[in-house]
Design an enzyme around this catalytic site. Structure first.
Site, mmCIF file in Angstrom:
data_model
loop_
_atom_site.group_PDB
_atom_site.id
_atom_site.type_symbol
_atom_site.label_atom_id
_atom_site.label_comp_id
_atom_site.label_asym_id
_atom_site.label_seq_id
_atom_site.Cartn_x
_atom_site.Cartn_y
_atom_site.Cartn_z
ATOM 1 N N HIS A 136 0.833 -1.202 0.000
ATOM 2 C CA HIS A 136 0.000 0.000 0.000
ATOM 3 C C HIS A 136 0.871 1.257 0.000
ATOM 4 C CE1 HIS A 136 -3.028 2.688 2.334
ATOM 5 N NE2 HIS A 136 -3.129 2.883 1.032
ATOM 6 N N GLU A 139 2.340 1.848 -3.393
ATOM 7 C CA GLU A 139 1.306 2.417 -4.270
ATOM 8 C C GLU A 139 1.302 3.935 -4.156
ATOM 9 O OE1 GLU A 139 -3.052 3.676 -3.481
ATOM 10 O OE2 GLU A 139 -2.836 1.518 -3.095
ATOM 11 N N HIS A 140 1.392 4.438 -2.925
ATOM 12 C CA HIS A 140 1.444 5.889 -2.707
ATOM 13 C C HIS A 140 2.692 6.496 -3.329
ATOM 14 C CE1 HIS A 140 -1.678 6.921 0.527
ATOM 15 N NE2 HIS A 140 -1.918 5.662 0.194
ATOM 16 N N GLU A 210 5.065 10.148 3.101
ATOM 17 C CA GLU A 210 4.050 9.173 2.711
ATOM 18 C C GLU A 210 3.804 8.127 3.796
ATOM 19 O OE1 GLU A 210 1.828 9.177 0.158
ATOM 20 O OE2 GLU A 210 2.687 11.185 0.054
ATOM 21 N N GLU A 217 -4.378 7.502 6.810
ATOM 22 C CA GLU A 217 -5.424 6.730 6.132
ATOM 23 C C GLU A 217 -5.896 5.578 7.009
ATOM 24 O OE1 GLU A 217 -5.953 4.156 1.996
ATOM 25 O OE2 GLU A 217 -4.423 5.740 2.104
#
Length: 255
Positions: A136, A139-140, A210, A217
């Site tokens: 994840h 991905e960022h 990030e 998130e």
């Protein structure tokens, strides 16, 4: 007897016709010799007429077999696209020779915007046990610039302000999907998008930021009933299976 040249000896027929059984060295009359030559010629022609079609048929069979083998190999390597009869779009499946990337091209004459999605066949199941949320997090990071386009978030700004479009991504257990849509500058945006996978920058300062974004998130998801249900299923699953791992990521797992 003369009507069955395949089953008799023509010389015997000629000799018997001339009454020369006792003296085969005698010369038969001209009529007999001509008759003999005629039936001999007819027999040879019948044999030719028999063999030629057989040879032609054999050649056609060989051609058919070779053509079928070639067609099967082509179909085997060419994915079959199944669509509804009501679907007016045109589809084409290709594989790039340079890197083996499989693509599906879609053409819609009534579309008002262009779009693209790229699925990478790696997800959270591939993460090390001590780095929950790594897929994840990566991905960022792909949105944070490349060697060719170094500016952070340049892609998102380009899609939204210039292309009047939308972009996002998501990570699942076994794949990570990136996508965008745009009304303008598709070729330029496509090039920026491709650099995600060619030469991502992974700037050190962006990495730290990030990690915080992923942690935020995760904290935001904790208020979601759907996310909570998913987390409970993971917690109750077999601890030897990768589904049991924490896939969202946080400061504690990614620090």
């Amino acid at each position: 007897i003369m009507n069955e040249p395949f089953e008799v000896n023509l010389e015997d027929v000629a000799v018997a016709y001339c009454g020369l059984e006792d003296d085969v060295s005698a010369k038969p009359p001209l009529q007999t010799r001509l008759l003999f030559q005629f039936y001999k010629w007819r027999t040879e022609m019948r044999l030719k007429h028999f063999y030629i079609p057989c040879i032609v048929f054999a050649i056609l069979v060989v051609i058919g077999v070779v053509t079928t083998i070639i067609a099967l190999n082509v179909l085997k390597n060419k994915p079959k696209i199944i669509k509804s009869r009501m679907d007016l779009r045109e589809y084409r499946a290709i594989t790039l020779k340079s890197n083996g990337l499989r693509m599906t091209l879609v053409s819609d004459a009534n579309a008002t915007e262009s779009a693209c999605a790229a699925a990478v066949s790696v997800g959270s199941f591939a993460e090390p046990d001590d780095l929950g949320g790594l897929a994840h997090f990566l991905e960022h990071m792909l949105f944070m610039g490349s060697n060719k386009y170094k500016e952070e978030n340049y892609f998102e700004d380009l899609v939204q302000t210039v292309g009047n479009g939308y972009t996002n991504a998501y990570t699942t257990d076994e794949l990570t999907d990136f996508y965008f849509s745009t009304r303008f500058k598709f070729s330029l945006i496509m090039d920026v998008f491709a650099q995600f996978f060619v030469s991502p920058l992974f700037d050190a300062d962006a990495l730290k930021r990030e990690v915080i974004a992923v942690d935020s998130e995760w904290k935001r998801e904790q208020s979601s009933n759907d996310w909570t249900s998913w987390a409970i299923m993971r917690e109750l699953s077999n601890d030897k299976h990768p589904f049991h791992t924490f896939s969202t990521g946080s400061i504690s797992t990614l620090n």
